[in-house]
Design a protein around this motif. Structure first.
Motif, PDB file in Angstrom:
ATOM      1  N   SER A  26     -25.122  21.667  29.206  1.00  9.71           N
ATOM      2  CA  SER A  26     -24.267  20.816  28.680  1.00  9.71           C
ATOM      3  C   SER A  26     -24.117  19.266  29.052  1.00  9.71           C
ATOM      4  O   SER A  26     -24.817  19.046  29.752  1.00  9.71           O
ATOM      5  CB  SER A  26     -22.748  21.533  29.234  1.00  9.71           C
ATOM      6  OG  SER A  26     -22.679  21.301  30.566  1.00  9.71           O
ATOM      7  N   PRO A  27     -23.267  18.796  28.146  1.00 12.13           N
ATOM      8  CA  PRO A  27     -23.130  17.469  28.704  1.00 12.13           C
ATOM      9  C   PRO A  27     -22.610  16.960  29.971  1.00 12.13           C
ATOM     10  O   PRO A  27     -22.824  16.212  30.695  1.00 12.13           O
ATOM     11  CB  PRO A  27     -22.157  16.773  27.574  1.00 12.13           C
ATOM     12  CG  PRO A  27     -22.295  17.801  26.353  1.00 12.13           C
ATOM     13  CD  PRO A  27     -22.575  19.110  26.712  1.00 12.13           C
ATOM     14  N   ARG A  31     -24.117  14.555  32.954  1.00  8.25           N
ATOM     15  CA  ARG A  31     -23.258  13.622  33.781  1.00  8.25           C
ATOM     16  C   ARG A  31     -23.672  13.912  35.111  1.00  8.25           C
ATOM     17  O   ARG A  31     -23.671  13.002  36.028  1.00  8.25           O
ATOM     18  CB  ARG A  31     -21.938  13.741  33.368  1.00  8.25           C
ATOM     19  CG  ARG A  31     -21.501  13.168  31.887  1.00  8.25           C
ATOM     20  CD  ARG A  31     -20.062  13.181  31.649  1.00  8.25           C
ATOM     21  NE  ARG A  31     -19.259  14.264  31.828  1.00  8.25           N
ATOM     22  CZ  ARG A  31     -19.473  15.102  30.780  1.00  8.25           C
ATOM     23  NH1 ARG A  31     -19.831  14.930  29.587  1.00  8.25           N
ATOM     24  NH2 ARG A  31     -18.463  16.402  30.841  1.00  8.25           N
ATOM     25  N   SER A  61     -23.845  11.620  28.019  1.00  8.79           N
ATOM     26  CA  SER A  61     -23.160  12.512  27.372  1.00  8.79           C
ATOM     27  C   SER A  61     -23.420  12.566  25.749  1.00  8.79           C
ATOM     28  O   SER A  61     -23.601  13.662  25.185  1.00  8.79           O
ATOM     29  CB  SER A  61     -21.507  12.426  27.258  1.00  8.79           C
ATOM     30  OG  SER A  61     -21.271  12.850  28.894  1.00  8.79           O
ATOM     31  N   GLU A  62     -23.308  11.451  25.020  1.00  9.45           N
ATOM     32  CA  GLU A  62     -23.492  11.250  23.723  1.00  9.45           C
ATOM     33  C   GLU A  62     -24.729  11.484  23.228  1.00  9.45           C
ATOM     34  O   GLU A  62     -25.037  12.439  22.058  1.00  9.45           O
ATOM     35  CB  GLU A  62     -23.093   9.909  23.193  1.00  9.45           C
ATOM     36  CG  GLU A  62     -21.526   9.354  23.364  1.00  9.45           C
ATOM     37  CD  GLU A  62     -20.722  10.461  22.527  1.00  9.45           C
ATOM     38  OE1 GLU A  62     -21.393  10.866  21.494  1.00  9.45           O
ATOM     39  OE2 GLU A  62     -19.746  10.553  22.668  1.00  9.45           O
ATOM     40  N   VAL A  64     -26.956  13.762  24.562  1.00  7.22           N
ATOM     41  CA  VAL A  64     -27.142  15.346  24.735  1.00  7.22           C
ATOM     42  C   VAL A  64     -26.406  16.039  23.736  1.00  7.22           C
ATOM     43  O   VAL A  64     -26.794  16.942  23.044  1.00  7.22           O
ATOM     44  CB  VAL A  64     -26.769  15.768  26.033  1.00  7.22           C
ATOM     45  CG1 VAL A  64     -26.755  17.241  26.292  1.00  7.22           C
ATOM     46  CG2 VAL A  64     -27.896  15.233  27.051  1.00  7.22           C
ATOM     47  N   THR A  65     -25.116  15.526  23.595  1.00  7.75           N
ATOM     48  CA  THR A  65     -24.043  16.091  22.482  1.00  7.75           C
ATOM     49  C   THR A  65     -24.865  15.949  21.073  1.00  7.75           C
ATOM     50  O   THR A  65     -24.899  16.938  20.329  1.00  7.75           O
ATOM     51  CB  THR A  65     -22.858  15.535  22.595  1.00  7.75           C
ATOM     52  OG1 THR A  65     -22.095  15.557  23.893  1.00  7.75           O
ATOM     53  CG2 THR A  65     -21.891  16.293  21.350  1.00  7.75           C
TER      54      THR A  65
END
Length: 151
Positions: A26-27, A31, A61-62, A64-65
């Motif tokens: 997950s993001p 992180r 985060s961006e 990976v998302t």
């Protein structure tokens, strides 16, 4: 579009923690990996670096998302602290290049998403998109870690 510049991998700080994962879940996992890698950075971080750390966490985060939503899933993740920046690399299964989404829909209403790539381009000093021999791509973004090294 992002300014794309290839940097030498020899800028790594001796003793810093490099984190490599084949597929973060997950993001939030990413992180946490970025925080772990930066905690091992020689000399630590000053309170003035907090915004820069937030930028690095947001870019991670961006990336990976976007890989999860548009790239067929994350196939690899790497974070490498350097003296002045943190280098974030995310690989996915798609050969398609990232694009900035339209801010408005067909009737002029503002869209909820579609800003991830613009955020990455705004916060990273260097972005490189490379096709992988096995298929897919790797996006590497270098995010400055101090106010003095920001664009």
């Amino acid at each position: 579009m992002c300014r794309q510049v290839q940097r030498s991998a020899t800028d790594t700080v001796a003793g810093a923690r490099q984190v490599v994962s084949t597929a973060p879940g997950s993001p939030a996992d990413v992180r946490q990996a970025v925080r772990y890698a930066l905690a091992g950075r020689p000399g630590g971080l000053t309170r003035h670096d907090e915004d820069a750390i937030g930028d690095a966490l947001l870019v991670a985060s961006e990336l990976v998302t976007n890989a999860m939503l548009h790239g067929g899933g994350v196939t690899g993740f790497e974070v490498t602290p350097t003296e002045r920046a943190v280098r974030l690399s995310v690989s996915d299964r798609s050969d398609q290049l990232p694009v900035a989404g339209d801010q408005f829909d067909d009737v002029g209403r503002m869209r909820v998403g579609g800003r991830g790539w613009m955020i990455v381009c705004a916060l990273a000093s260097d972005v490189v998109v490379a096709n992988l021999r096995t298929g897919g791509k790797r996006i590497t973004a270098e995010v400055p870690l101090s106010a003095g090294s920001r664009r």
